[in-house]
Design an enzyme around this catalytic site. Structure first.
Site, PDB file in Angstrom:
ATOM      1  N   PRO A 107      32.064 -31.828 -22.826  1.00 53.59           N
ATOM      2  CA  PRO A 107      33.205 -31.225 -23.519  1.00 53.59           C
ATOM      3  C   PRO A 107      33.210 -29.691 -23.514  1.00 53.59           C
ATOM      4  O   PRO A 107      33.894 -29.069 -24.333  1.00 53.59           O
ATOM      5  CB  PRO A 107      33.044 -31.760 -24.941  1.00 53.59           C
ATOM      6  CG  PRO A 107      31.553 -31.871 -25.111  1.00 53.59           C
ATOM      7  CD  PRO A 107      31.016 -32.271 -23.763  1.00 53.59           C
ATOM      8  N   GLU A 108      32.464 -29.071 -22.604  1.00 56.52           N
ATOM      9  CA  GLU A 108      32.345 -27.608 -22.623  1.00 56.52           C
ATOM     10  C   GLU A 108      33.696 -26.899 -22.575  1.00 56.52           C
ATOM     11  O   GLU A 108      33.890 -25.865 -23.229  1.00 56.52           O
ATOM     12  CB  GLU A 108      31.468 -27.133 -21.441  1.00 56.52           C
ATOM     13  CG  GLU A 108      29.986 -27.399 -21.613  1.00 56.52           C
ATOM     14  CD  GLU A 108      29.550 -28.736 -21.035  1.00 56.52           C
ATOM     15  OE1 GLU A 108      28.371 -28.885 -20.696  1.00 56.52           O
ATOM     16  OE2 GLU A 108      30.408 -29.657 -20.927  1.00 56.52           O
ATOM     17  N   VAL A 109      34.636 -27.439 -21.773  1.00 60.01           N
ATOM     18  CA  VAL A 109      35.930 -26.744 -21.643  1.00 60.01           C
ATOM     19  C   VAL A 109      36.689 -26.714 -22.963  1.00 60.01           C
ATOM     20  O   VAL A 109      37.577 -25.875 -23.144  1.00 60.01           O
ATOM     21  CB  VAL A 109      36.805 -27.406 -20.552  1.00 60.01           C
ATOM     22  CG1 VAL A 109      36.192 -27.199 -19.178  1.00 60.01           C
ATOM     23  CG2 VAL A 109      37.038 -28.879 -20.834  1.00 60.01           C
TER      24      VAL A 109
ATOM     25  N   PHE B   3      33.605 -22.929 -22.907  1.00 56.07           N
ATOM     26  CA  PHE B   3      32.348 -22.769 -22.174  1.00 56.07           C
ATOM     27  C   PHE B   3      32.495 -23.451 -20.813  1.00 56.07           C
ATOM     28  O   PHE B   3      33.567 -23.951 -20.466  1.00 56.07           O
ATOM     29  CB  PHE B   3      31.201 -23.371 -22.993  1.00 56.07           C
ATOM     30  CG  PHE B   3      29.827 -22.965 -22.529  1.00 56.07           C
ATOM     31  CD1 PHE B   3      29.558 -21.671 -22.108  1.00 56.07           C
ATOM     32  CD2 PHE B   3      28.792 -23.901 -22.519  1.00 56.07           C
ATOM     33  CE1 PHE B   3      28.298 -21.308 -21.690  1.00 56.07           C
ATOM     34  CE2 PHE B   3      27.526 -23.547 -22.106  1.00 56.07           C
ATOM     35  CZ  PHE B   3      27.274 -22.252 -21.688  1.00 56.07           C
TER      36      PHE B   3
END
Length: 270
Positions: free
Chosen positions: A146-148, A152
């Site tokens: 889930p970085e986006v 990130f």
């Protein structure tokens, strides 16, 4: 026939990681449940130390990576990430390479690493499951990058994810940032098998011990090395490399012992 060691050893200088080895199976446990086993610099350092210990341990043949608590690993410790984010580019690069080294270490380790996931594996935590050779999960486990969603990047983990599941599926996971179920992760090739939660621990342990008994450690090591290396080569170069390794393997003690045992209709215990 080789005797089976039953001793248990522990690495004592670890705070966030537990290390045990018995019956030739090392168990490395993420043990920071109060922080959802989030990765900070010290935890990554301890993981690297634990994998170094397992690789150098003559009593260890197969490694299990698991976690304490309801979450396998939530990825980077965001409080820690926020702190280092205010540091210089050079400091952030050093910290990023620290995690890179851990993933590369697991991916290229001489010994088989089995991930046992009984909770959510997010971002870098999903990366840990991705770089292991085999991954077994409980039905309730969730996987995702889930970085986006927080601005990130799934930068380092995507290198290994692309190798494991291909571009189309990797793009879906990395660009949406959505979590997927254990069953869907299995369908994508991210998870080897989904097991009932009350059977997961026993299944993984039995598998690891069976691999120790039935498989040549040397053969597993070289096979793992070849799987990683042939993907970097053009087709004809990969085939030439494979033929060379095939020829070398025939002269090894393990191959000679294994063939003789088969011809003698004996069960080989490694």
């Amino acid at each position: 026939m080789k005797h089976l060691p039953t001793t248990s050893t522990a690495v004592t200088a670890l705070h966030y990681i537990d290390y045990q080895c018995s019956n030739r199976v090392a168990t490395i446990t993420l043990n920071r449940p109060e922080k959802r086993n989030a990765l900070n610099y010290q935890m990554v350092s301890e993981l690297k130390q634990a994998f170094d210990t397992a690789e150098d341990d003559d009593e260890c043949k197969v490694i299990i990576l698991k976690a304490a608590g309801p979450v396998f690993c939530s990825g980077a410790d965001l409080e820690y990430l926020q702190t280092v984010g205010n540091s210089s580019y050079a400091d952030n690069l050093d910290d990023s390479k620290h995690l890179l080294q851990l993933f590369y270490q697991i991916y290229t380790l001489k010994k088989v690493v089995i991930a046992q996931v009984a909770g959510t594996a997010l971002a870098g935590g999903c990366g840990l499951a991705t770089v292991c050779d085999l991954t077994y999960a409980a039905p309730s486990a969730k996987f995702g990058y889930p970085e986006v969603k927080i601005g990130f990047l799934p930068a380092i983990v995507k290198v290994f994810l692309l190798r494991k599941i291909g571009e189309a599926r990797a793009k879906e996971l990395l660009l949406t940032g959505d979590l997927i179920s254990a069953e869907k992760a299995k369908a994508y090739g991210l998870v080897t098998e989904v097991m009932p939660e009350n059977q997961l621990d026993t299944f993984v342990r039995d598998l690891a011990e069976r691999m120790c008994l039935q498989n040549s450690g040397q053969s597993m090591e070289v096979t793992k090395e070849m799987i990683a290396h042939v993907q970097e080569l053009p087709l004809l170069d990969a085939l030439e490399y494979a033929a060379e390794r095939n020829a070398l393997a025939r002269a090894t003690d393990d191959c000679q012992l294994g063939i003789q045992a088969f011809l003698d209709k004996q069960s080989m215990i490694w």
